[in-house]
Design an enzyme around this catalytic site. Structure first.
Site, PDB file in Angstrom:
ATOM      1  N   ALA A 114       0.856  -1.192   0.000  1.00  0.00           N
ATOM      2  CA  ALA A 114       0.000   0.000   0.000  1.00  0.00           C
ATOM      3  C   ALA A 114       0.887   1.234   0.000  1.00  0.00           C
ATOM      4  CB  ALA A 114      -0.893   0.018   1.238  1.00  0.00           C
ATOM      5  N   LYS A 115       0.319   2.361  -0.294  1.00  0.00           N
ATOM      6  CA  LYS A 115       1.044   3.637  -0.170  1.00  0.00           C
ATOM      7  C   LYS A 115       0.020   4.746  -0.163  1.00  0.00           C
ATOM      8  CE  LYS A 115       5.515   4.774  -0.581  1.00  0.00           C
ATOM      9  NZ  LYS A 115       6.521   3.764  -0.301  1.00  0.00           N
TER      10      LYS A 115
END
Ligand code: GLU
Length: 430
Positions: A114-115
């Site tokens: 994720a980011k």
């Protein structure tokens, strides 16, 4: 805080997504990836965009846009940093989330990718404002993050203080008997707030280790090798610190404000002290001369460490790079076309998903300690980190040799094969 580049040539945001997709597709072709699994990995699972109001110091309200993209969680909870920068947008978050999936898979961690972050220039806000922005962003993310769901960490322009604010805000939304169960909702926390020894230097130490392993592999000495670093934030500083301790010589540094050069060497500690007293900037440092930003990548050196933003090494500067090794401290610093040029010229590249994986491995150690109520000392953390980095490096080196492919492709192949195995074994619901 990671210092970043804002040179005239803004890194192309679209470019990062193009880049990661090309890297993925190239490796997926080599793997002969099952077409149905390719369909799954080509897209992100969830994308959250939040707009939230924050009161500024002057009493006015400003609306901010924040992102969290969750690419894949087949191997475990989503994991990845939060970045505060004007270039943060949905495509940047998608690209960086995908890189996290490959990075955690390659490192053998029980995590997905994720980011996220906020589109802003943090230098324009006071500490109090940044605190309110961070807390309100955390509140907007709500239960879309969580210690067993999605675990943020520091990235460009965020640090342990940012994580402490997120933790405190997240915990405050829980009932009293739930609070301490949530200590591992973020990693990269200050030690006093449940952080781990060594997490501060984990990324830079990992960058150094991969360079050391590469040198051992090539039967080269690091002593007296010249290296240059782009970005003098957390990653750039620590990588320079460990390389200098090994006898290598830091000859040039570039940050968001300009570039410095000293053929005889720059002391990372001394430069760090200077930047702390100079609003984080390297400009004006008296023990090195100023050079044009455009000269930086063409400087005479053995090792080049991009440790700032994506798409810094392009067709414009790849032909003039003198280093024989590029060690990617940043995520996505080399674009696909530049990489072709570099590989043709016989320059080795330790790819980001291997080179800078020390950060997320350090995060994993912090998460494990929080979850198990343990506290490890610095020596233990660094030893475990070295073991994990060595395992990944050896796997990539082996794949590179046996399949006659470059290191990035090898790293992607290993990451994709692990994910493919998981999907094949589990099947697709329902
Ligand atoms: N932001 C770092 C990265 O790009 C660390 C992520 C983490 O620790 O979750 O790998």
């Amino acid at each position: 805080m990671t210092t970043v580049l804002t040179t005239k040539k803004r890194p192309s945001k679209q470019g990062m997504l193009d880049n990661v997709m090309r890297q993925f597709n190239n490796a997926a072709d080599i793997v002969g990836l099952n077409p149905n699994i390719r369909k799954i990995l080509e897209v992100t699972n969830n994308e959250l965009v939040v707009h939230f109001p924050v009161r500024m110091d002057d009493g006015e309200v400003e609306i901010f846009t924040g992102y969290r993209v969750q690419h894949n969680n087949a191997l475990g909870p989503y994991k990845g940093g939060l970045r505060y920068h004007p270039t943060v947008d949905i495509d940047a978050a998608r690209a960086l989330a995908m890189w996290m999936t490959w990075k955690t898979s390659l490192a053998g961690l029980p995590y997905g990718g994720a980011k996220g972050g906020i589109q802003l220039d943090p230098t324009k806000y006071s500490q109090d404002e940044l605190q309110r922005i961070t807390r309100r962003f955390t509140y907007a993310l709500g239960d879309n993050i969580g210690p067993e769901l999605d675990i943020p960490a520091p990235d460009v322009n965020t640090n342990s203080q940012t994580m402490a604010w997120i933790l405190d805000t997240y915990m405050s939304t829980k009932s009293p008997n739930e609070r301490s169960k949530n200590l591992h909702v973020v990693t990269g926390k200050p030690i006093g707030a449940g952080g781990s020894e060594g997490r501060d230097r984990a990324t830079g130490y990992g960058v150094f280790l991969t360079i050391k392993f590469w040198a051992e592999h090539k039967k080269l000495e690091l002593k007296n090798k010249k290296f240059i670093v782009q970005g003098f934030g957390n990653v750039g500083y620590w990588a320079a610190h460990f390389l200098s301790k090994e006898g290598a010589i830091l000859t040039a540094v570039q940050d968001a404000y300009g570039s410095l050069y000293n053929e005889k060497g720059i002391c990372p500690e001394h430069l760090l002290d200077y930047t702390k007293a100079n609003k984080g900037s390297i400009i004006g440092y008296s023990r090195a001369g100023n050079i044009e930003n455009s000269e930086f990548f063409g400087l005479e050196c053995d090792i080049c460490i991009p440790a700032a933003l994506g798409n810094q090494i392009t067709v414009d500067n790849a032909p003039v790079i003198k280093a024989s090794l590029i060690a990617e401290g940043a995520n996505g610093p080399t674009d696909v076309k530049a990489e072709e040029i570099l590989l043709d010229r016989g320059i080795d590249i330790i790819p980001d998903i291997l080179c800078n994986a020390g950060g997320v491995i350090g995060s994993y150690f912090e998460w494990l300690q929080n979850r198990n109520g343990e506290i490890w000392d610095l020596k233990e953390v660094l030893e475990r980190l070295e073991r994990k980095m060595k395992e990944s490096f050896n796997k990539v080196a082996h794949k590179t040799k046996t399949q006659k492919i470059d290191m990035r492709t090898a790293a992607f192949v290993i990451a994709i094969e692990r994910l493919e195995e998981t999907y094949v074994q589990r099947g697709i619901f329902p």
